[in-house]
Design an enzyme around this catalytic site. Sequence first.
Site, mmCIF file in Angstrom:
data_model
loop_
_atom_site.group_PDB
_atom_site.id
_atom_site.type_symbol
_atom_site.label_atom_id
_atom_site.label_comp_id
_atom_site.label_asym_id
_atom_site.label_seq_id
_atom_site.Cartn_x
_atom_site.Cartn_y
_atom_site.Cartn_z
ATOM 1 N N GLU A 58 -9.967 75.915 70.174
ATOM 2 C CA GLU A 58 -10.196 75.923 71.347
ATOM 3 C C GLU A 58 -10.635 76.876 72.664
ATOM 4 O O GLU A 58 -11.305 76.497 73.219
ATOM 5 C CB GLU A 58 -9.170 75.311 71.985
ATOM 6 C CG GLU A 58 -9.021 73.966 73.839
ATOM 7 C CD GLU A 58 -10.068 72.848 73.223
ATOM 8 O OE1 GLU A 58 -10.602 72.658 72.030
ATOM 9 O OE2 GLU A 58 -10.531 71.937 73.664
ATOM 10 N N HIS A 82 -17.004 75.922 69.623
ATOM 11 C CA HIS A 82 -16.867 75.683 68.065
ATOM 12 C C HIS A 82 -17.731 75.574 67.837
ATOM 13 O O HIS A 82 -17.779 76.821 66.445
ATOM 14 C CB HIS A 82 -16.400 74.134 68.322
ATOM 15 C CG HIS A 82 -14.827 73.783 69.379
ATOM 16 N ND1 HIS A 82 -13.973 73.942 69.046
ATOM 17 C CD2 HIS A 82 -14.995 72.703 70.255
ATOM 18 C CE1 HIS A 82 -12.952 73.677 69.769
ATOM 19 N NE2 HIS A 82 -13.882 72.677 70.445
ATOM 20 N N HIS A 100 -19.319 73.272 75.461
ATOM 21 C CA HIS A 100 -18.076 73.328 74.860
ATOM 22 C C HIS A 100 -18.166 72.991 73.376
ATOM 23 O O HIS A 100 -17.451 74.090 72.705
ATOM 24 C CB HIS A 100 -17.405 72.052 74.857
ATOM 25 C CG HIS A 100 -16.490 71.859 74.664
ATOM 26 N ND1 HIS A 100 -14.633 72.227 75.582
ATOM 27 C CD2 HIS A 100 -15.542 71.388 73.448
ATOM 28 C CE1 HIS A 100 -14.144 71.926 74.617
ATOM 29 N NE2 HIS A 100 -14.372 71.428 73.451
ATOM 30 N N GLU A 101 -18.674 72.035 72.908
ATOM 31 C CA GLU A 101 -19.161 71.884 71.237
ATOM 32 C C GLU A 101 -19.216 72.854 70.629
ATOM 33 O O GLU A 101 -19.749 73.449 69.427
ATOM 34 C CB GLU A 101 -19.948 70.555 70.905
ATOM 35 C CG GLU A 101 -19.126 69.308 71.519
ATOM 36 C CD GLU A 101 -17.589 69.483 71.278
ATOM 37 O OE1 GLU A 101 -17.582 69.853 70.191
ATOM 38 O OE2 GLU A 101 -16.956 68.663 71.991
#
Lengths: 503, 503
Positions: A296, A269, A265-266
């Site tokens: 997101e 980003h 997830h990170e």
Amino acid sequence: MALPKALENYRQFYRKIKTFQDIGSVLHWDSEVMMPPSGREYRAKQIAEISGLTHEWTVGPEYKDLIEKAVQSLSEVPQTQKSLWEREFSVLEDERKKAEKLPAEFVTEFSETTNLAHAVWAEAKKNQKFSDFSEILEKIVGLSRKQADYIGYTTEPYDVLLDSYEKDAKASEIDQLFQDLKKELVPIVESAPYFESPFSSRTTSKEKQEKLCKRLPPLLGLSFDVSRLDVSHHPFSTSLGKADKRITTRYSESDPLSSIFGVLHETGHSLYEAGLSEIEDWPSPLTEFLSLGIHESQSRLWENQVGRSRSFWEFLYPILISDFGLTEKDISFTDLYKSINSTKKSKIRVEADQVTYNLHIILRFEIERDLINGKIKVKDLPELWNSKVKEYLGLKIENDSEGVLQDIHWSMGGFGYFPTYTLGNIFSSQFFAAFEKETSGYQNSFAKDGDFSSLLKWLRSKIHHQGKIQDVNSLVSSATGESPNAKYLIQYLKSKVSEVGTI
Amino acid sequence: MALPKALENYRQFYRKIKTFQDIGSVLHWDSEVMMPPSGREYRAKQIAEISGLTHEWTVGPEYKDLIEKAVQSLSEVPQTQKSLWEREFSVLEDERKKAEKLPAEFVTEFSETTNLAHAVWAEAKKNQKFSDFSEILEKIVGLSRKQADYIGYTTEPYDVLLDSYEKDAKASEIDQLFQDLKKELVPIVESAPYFESPFSSRTTSKEKQEKLCKRLPPLLGLSFDVSRLDVSHHPFSTSLGKADKRITTRYSESDPLSSIFGVLHETGHSLYEAGLSEIEDWPSPLTEFLSLGIHESQSRLWENQVGRSRSFWEFLYPILISDFGLTEKDISFTDLYKSINSTKKSKIRVEADQVTYNLHIILRFEIERDLINGKIKVKDLPELWNSKVKEYLGLKIENDSEGVLQDIHWSMGGFGYFPTYTLGNIFSSQFFAAFEKETSGYQNSFAKDGDFSSLLKWLRSKIHHQGKIQDVNSLVSSATGESPNAKYLIQYLKSKVSEVGTI
């Protein structure tokens, strides 16, 4: 050709502000990841000084004057470059004028109230007592409506708050997207199967997890030349400079999948931020991230569309088995794959799976929109919350801490933030479907070679390198050929649920 | 009683500058310890922006005006507080007026030249060729003399440069101290015994060293609530805020003593900074460190007077044996103790032991003083260097890299810095001798309980909490009852050399 002097002067001031904002990010990263505990109080002062200075510069007369002169000088710019510059000043002035409309006393009162509210909320949550939080929440709601009044709106006050996180979004349009989604989601949730995690009965050391997790950012295209992976209480990603995009995760010995998905997830980003920094003009107002929903979408895409895919795990499974010191008999591919695509109704948003997560968001959006628009009152929140959880998820909330008090957002005055999470899910599915259509055989590269460059290349050109040149709707349309819609997220979730239900 | 408003206003501005200087320290620490490699270029810009801003504020009209008004308001201050305030403004104005005397173009030229010189020096050192460095060094010497002219001096230009690192020091006084020391040192070096390190024939893992090293700061009184220990290329300590004093070391598998002594040294620096932050008024101009010599005295005292003492190792030896997974048969107490107090003539300053180290400094002081005062020329440096090394240490320099090119300081324009290292050694011996005289039985607490609080308490009250209230000479005199003198360093080294020569 050289820029007109007035454009250079304005850009130089813009870059000074940006440099100090990035310094603020260094201070924040350090405080979450490295700082010794007693450093907290003085660090808060350092961060406040930096924010104060950048705010002062942003709304001050010097910058205003430089921008006015720069806008006047646009007549000297070649016709071909003009529209880009006009977009730049439109983006910039929109933000700056909004800031100008808020009186300094209001900004101070808002910040003091929300600072105070954080502790009140934490205490109320600990004591499972919404009534202890309701008085200050009423004040925050009042201030948020006042903010909407200062800035001005055409349809509903909530739109103003939404706009700070998701530029140009309208609550009525989001409502349409979310209603389409909700209608389909409720039956999907009912049919979706649950599988116990094969890791829950064993211990996986932090060291083993870290070994595997450190492979992931470079694998997806985020080199440690421009990044770091560390541990923090809440996982986050942050940009500290042009070539310095850091991520964090956390390790649970009984749930190693949570650190892996945190990193995916990170990394998503940070790949977006790294792509923005590749734009030639960086830093400029058009090389900033477009919206929280788009940000997101990049994390969710790598976490879900990639990270929960069969082809990704065909590549990673043997590596995980080896890094964790296991054999295929300990944990089979199928058990692993099923468990990472498992669905289970739960009361807590941050523990929710990819299917039910969106129902958590939709209920928050519905409630906060009505709250800000004055259709419901703070005192009615717990009852309303509990009845929606019953309706959408079939669960009974036993106390406020597992209900209306669970999230920090409202205590910070963050009304309008929640919907960007599900917008991210909607966009990510739509982006990935467009990528799939254009890219034959990508699964093979994912599964056999652990090569994700075709996807990153697509995202770079269609999303990252577009910066803020277009608005969200245009970006989604030009990248995918369709306006934003929930169809692809519904398709993705349906096919995933049906796939894992039959293997 | 409340302060006059003008004093509060000035202090508020002072504290703003200080907060931004500390932000600069965060940026610097991160760049040395954490930052991914590609972050370097942008970080340099961030650091430059912060320095530019604090410099601008320091020499700007707003601060000058606030100070003038504050000084005028001293008439309203009670008589008992007046002299402290007068000292504060004298310290402050001395620095600020020096900065004012340097034209902006000069500051820029100096900074550009030394930035450039760093790369030239590194390349010349790599190629062992002083002549490649001499042209830019001549320019730096010229600029340094110009700096002395701008600021003004009574006796010799070198005094001006020295004053930036060691406030109020005079080259003639330092020369006297150093000549006393040199006279004694040369024969001590001749008689001092060398012992091979018992670790050089074995490998000690980084993990084992780290385990032991992490015990040291808390043991000496620096809690990890206000500190961190990390790894960097060159060990350093830095203050990032009131309760945030961080240190670094580096680990060599063949030389674990170097990481241990690195930690003791840097802990000494950070204990001083932590003590300064305990002063009620922190931060004020009188709570900054007094001089580099005093700062260095604190690191050397814990590194040498404590860290090479028998009582310290009586406590630490069994812990080291256990942390390193050894037995007393592998490394005996006596062999360990002898090796950490061993002396060996060497050509490289940073590898020198506690005895010969000072000869390295004295020769640099003699050379740079004559260079700045115009008595010798840049082109004569290598020959002069080599002949002094021959004279003081009996060694033959084979090439410029192990001679005149070994240190970075001159390429940075840091003339006047070197003597502060030996001043630190002189002060530390004098301080420790005074502590010893006043504190009976301290060895027992060191050796039996690992309790160093009697020493820290002494340093806190006599040195740390004194801040900048007195000048260096008064501080040393009031703490020890004698003016600064080399007697105690000579005594210390003589007795140490004789002790380890006879066991």
